[in-house]
Design an enzyme around this catalytic site. Structure first.
Site, PDB file in Angstrom:
ATOM      1  N   GLU A   1      -0.785   5.454  -2.209  1.00 40.71           N
ATOM      2  CA  GLU A   1      -0.991   4.321  -3.116  1.00 40.71           C
ATOM      3  C   GLU A   1       0.227   4.290  -4.011  1.00 40.71           C
ATOM      4  OE1 GLU A   1      -1.257   2.311  -6.107  1.00 40.71           O
ATOM      5  OE2 GLU A   1      -2.879   3.576  -6.876  1.00 40.71           O
TER       6      GLU A   1
ATOM      7  N   CYS B   1       0.264   0.540 -11.675  1.00 45.35           N
ATOM      8  CA  CYS B   1       0.869   0.225 -10.378  1.00 45.35           C
ATOM      9  C   CYS B   1       0.630  -1.218  -9.969  1.00 45.35           C
ATOM     10  CB  CYS B   1       0.342   1.182  -9.312  1.00 45.35           C
ATOM     11  SG  CYS B   1      -1.460   1.198  -9.185  1.00 45.35           S
TER      12      CYS B   1
END
Length: 519
Positions: free
Chosen positions: A287, A321
């Site tokens: 991720e 993110c």
């Protein structure tokens, strides 16, 4: 001054937590000086110094001062942790023989302990990371508790099936744990990321060696103590503190680690994938970074869109993110949107994260602080229009004023590269097909959002945008129930939800010859 002493008795820590609640308000008072109870490596349910005896400092980003020193694990310590995890995973071990429902009970017990110590953990997170206490307590800790409970419920419900097949045979599948899982988590959401990775791995029966971010080790170590208190057998969870090029690389390269899960930058993700391929072809989930677009159409609710795009970028000091780090606004409403956006950024309260009305704390460390200021200077040099912010706040700590750039062009580095800070670039567009092409013109594909009252347009955008998550008229809605992950260089695999379990299990097909088959 925020200070903390190391290695105090557990009783002192408990005293600090039990007296912290405010009866006058829904939000409890934080503990500005949480005692630091653990600073060693957690291996086989015991606390250890690093083999090298080295330590490293963890710094309070609000002041720039050292909180304390933590054991610096490296390859030798990873070897010990992997050995403990492998022993805990052997056939016939207490963990392997444990009922799936009992694994769920342990996860629920862990959630209970996190809930008991919620104020302390939130305070520790704010001290070490710098995020506002209200976000640590209300958002992060709520998600941590929920993710352990959610996967606790899955523990005895994730199973194989019987398969009709030709011939005199009986066939079924088993969902078996992968084995020893290496997990490497980032510093932006320490407890949340720890939960995202531990919960599905433990629910499905794996053992874990986790390397936590060197910037924010304290809350993860305290949670390790709760894992032991909850009753998990020795070796099931092992927590290593240390640096990425040493401890992290040792996990990714280890020949006795069956899977590695990493959350962090795309650049390091490439290294993790390479290390897995050059070692034992361990399973990998990644991720990684993002440069996520927020697209505002002319028919959108203006006030709502401004608010959502503001939080999409500035939430968690921009250290997210999936931050909405490219705000595309239709030309006919661009000027009004820009003016409202700048005004909102100017009103954002930046300051001491332990004050309950603070909206933005410091960046996590000096390196990140200087990196963001460097991007701001670069944006000005490239010709983007600085509309507000653009400089540090105060002389102490790592605070940056909320920054907005207007008239940003797609070719600028601030438009293409992940800044990971409180810097919002605004872009103008004319047509839908144009903005879709521009939004997708990136190596990333983690998230995206569209703001419109037109359902047909909204659905079209959800199909056209190349991202693992697409939000419509909202942003940053991530829960334990729904899968999360990226397209392209934002990673592979999914975390959370039912899909998050697949990454931690192998499917085994079992076929048995029978003398006579009947329906």
């Amino acid at each position: 001054m925020l200070t903390a002493r190391l290695l105090l008795p557990r009783l002192l820590c408990l005293q600090g937590r039990t007296t912290s609640y405010s009866t006058a308000a829904a939000l409890p008072n934080p503990i500005p000086n949480p005692e630091i109870c653990y600073n060693k490596l957690f291996i086989n349910n015991e606390w250890h110094d690093a083999v090298s005896k080295k330590t490293f400092p963890t710094v309070n980003p609000t002041t720039g001062e050292v909180i304390g020193h933590v054991a610096e694990g490296d390859r030798a310590d990873v070897d010990l942790a992997v050995k403990a995890a492998r022993e805990a995973f052997r056939l016939g071990s207490p963990w392997r023989r444990m009922d799936a429902s009992e694994r769920g009970r342990l996860l629920n017990r862990l959630a209970d302990l996190v809930e008991r110590d919620r104020v302390y953990l939130a305070s520790l997170e704010t001290l070490d990371n710098g995020k506002p206490f209200q976000e640590s307590y209300v958002l992060d800790l709520d998600e941590v508790i929920k993710v352990y409970r959610y996967f606790a419920g899955w523990a005895d419900k994730w199973h194989g099936k019987t398969i009709p097949m030709d011939g005199e045979h009986f066939c079924f599948t088993r969902h078996e744990p992968v084995g020893v899982c290496g997990q490497i988590i980032p510093w932006n959401f320490p407890l949340v990321m720890q939960g995202w990775k531990l919960a599905p791995a433990l629910a499905t029966g794996n053992t874990v060696v986790m390397k936590v971010a060197e910037q924010t080790p304290l809350s993860a170590l305290y949670l390790a103590s709760l894992i032991k208190e909850a009753g998990f057998p020795p070796g099931v969870v092992n927590i290593i503190t240390g640096y990425g090029p040493t401890a992290g690389a040792a996990i990714a390269q280890h020949m006795d680690v069956d899977k590695v899960a990493f959350t962090g930058s795309t650049e390091v993700g490439h290294l993790i994938q390479k290390a897995a391929g050059e070692s034992n072809l361990k399973r990998v989930t990644l991720e990684l970074g993002g440069k996520s677009p927020s697209i505002v159409l002319a028919d959108a609710d203006m006030e709502h869109a401004v608010d959502q795009c503001h939080e999409a970028l500035f939430f968690n000091m921009g250290q997210c993110c999936c931050a909405g780090s490219r705000t595309f606004v239709e030309e006919s409403i661009y000027r009004e949107f820009l003016e409202r956006t700048v005004e909102k950024a100017k009103q954002r309260k930046v300051g001491n994260p332990f004050e309950l009305d603070t909206q933005q704390g410091p960046q996590v460390d000096k390196e990140q602080f200087e990196r963001i200021l460097g991007y701001i200077r670069l944006g000005q040099k490239e010709g983007a229009k600085l509309l507000c912010g653009g400089e540090r706040l105060g002389e102490r700590g790592f605070f940056i004023k909320p920054t907005v750039f207007g008239d940003v062009q797609d070719g600028m580095r601030i438009a293409k590269e992940e800044i990971f800070g409180p810097v919002q670039p605004l872009f103008k567009f004319k047509k839908i097909e144009e903005v879709i092409q521009r939004a997708n013109n990136t190596r990333y594909g983690l998230a995206a959002a569209v703001f419109t009252r037109d359902l047909d347009k909204a659905i079209y955008f959800t199909q056209a945008l190349q991202a693992g998550t697409v939000w419509v008229n909202t942003y940053n809605i991530v829960t334990c129930h729904t899968p999360f992950g990226g397209f392209k260089e934002s990673g592979n695999g999914r975390e959370l939800g039912e899909d998050g379990l697949r990454a931690y299990t192998e499917v085994k097909t079992v076929t048995i010859k029978v003398p006579e088959k009947n329906s």
